[in-house]
Design an enzyme around this catalytic site. Structure first.
Site, PDB file in Angstrom:
ATOM      1  N   SER A 137       0.852  -1.183   0.000  1.00 16.36           N
ATOM      2  CA  SER A 137       0.000   0.000   0.000  1.00 16.36           C
ATOM      3  C   SER A 137       0.885   1.229   0.000  1.00 16.36           C
ATOM      4  O   SER A 137       2.041   1.171   0.414  1.00 16.36           O
ATOM      5  CB  SER A 137      -0.876  -0.012   1.259  1.00 16.36           C
ATOM      6  N   TYR A 144      -1.525   0.136  10.644  1.00 13.81           N
ATOM      7  CA  TYR A 144      -1.638  -0.326   9.258  1.00 13.81           C
ATOM      8  C   TYR A 144      -0.366   0.034   8.487  1.00 13.81           C
ATOM      9  O   TYR A 144       0.201  -0.811   7.787  1.00 13.81           O
ATOM     10  CB  TYR A 144      -2.871   0.296   8.594  1.00 13.81           C
TER      11      TYR A 144
END
Length: 167
Positions: A108, A121
């Site tokens: 990501s 995250y």
């Protein structure tokens, strides 16, 4: 007489993990992955490509009240990819006769930048990127740890391509 599945003679078999169902739902559970790996070997002749696409993004301010969310992200986003690679690695290394194997770890943009509310995250994605680069160096030339869309060792879709779950 029962038909016995025959190994694929041409082409390459790819295993794709994803957290929403199937093999991805069990990414962090090695026993389920081992069963899947055994089945891939028996029915398809083994995997040559592994796409680690399992991921969970749970956003919110850092605090003890989200401890379970943090553990879920670490288990799925980082340990799940490590476990999937570990379980399928022998098959992927065995793909040398058909041009070598590939591991694609989908990361990501959070693996390069961090923002308020996505610290854990981001930590899982930074960890995935670092592990992927190390694995790339370790496994070349027999196994390529690559990205479908970037020059880094991890595919990194932007946040618009990522399903989000807010607490």
């Amino acid at each position: 007489m029962t038909a016995t599945p025959q190994p694929i003679q041409t082409g390459r078999v790819a295993v794709i993990t994803g957290a929403s169902s199937g093999i991805g739902a069990a990414t962090a559970r090695a026993t389920s992955l081992r069963t899947a790996a055994d089945r891939v070997r028996a029915e398809l002749g083994g995997a040559a490509v592994l796409v680690d696409n399992a991921g969970v993004m749970l956003l919110g301010p850092f605090g003890a009240h989200q401890r379970d969310d943090y553990r879920q992200m670490v288990e799925v986003d980082l340990l799940g990819a490590i476990t999937a690679a570990e379980v399928f690695l022998d098959q992927i290394k065995g793909a040398a006769s058909i041009g070598g194997g590939d591991i694609v770890n989908v990361s990501s943009v959070a693996g390069r930048t961090a923002r308020a509310g996505n610290g854990v995250y981001a930590a899982t994605k930074w960890g995935l990127n670092g592990w992927s680069e190390s694995l790339r160096q370790e496994l070349l030339p027999d196994v390529r740890v690559t990205s479908p869309s970037t020059r880094s060792s991890c595919g990194q879709p932007d946040s618009s391509d990522t399903q989000r779950v807010s607490p």
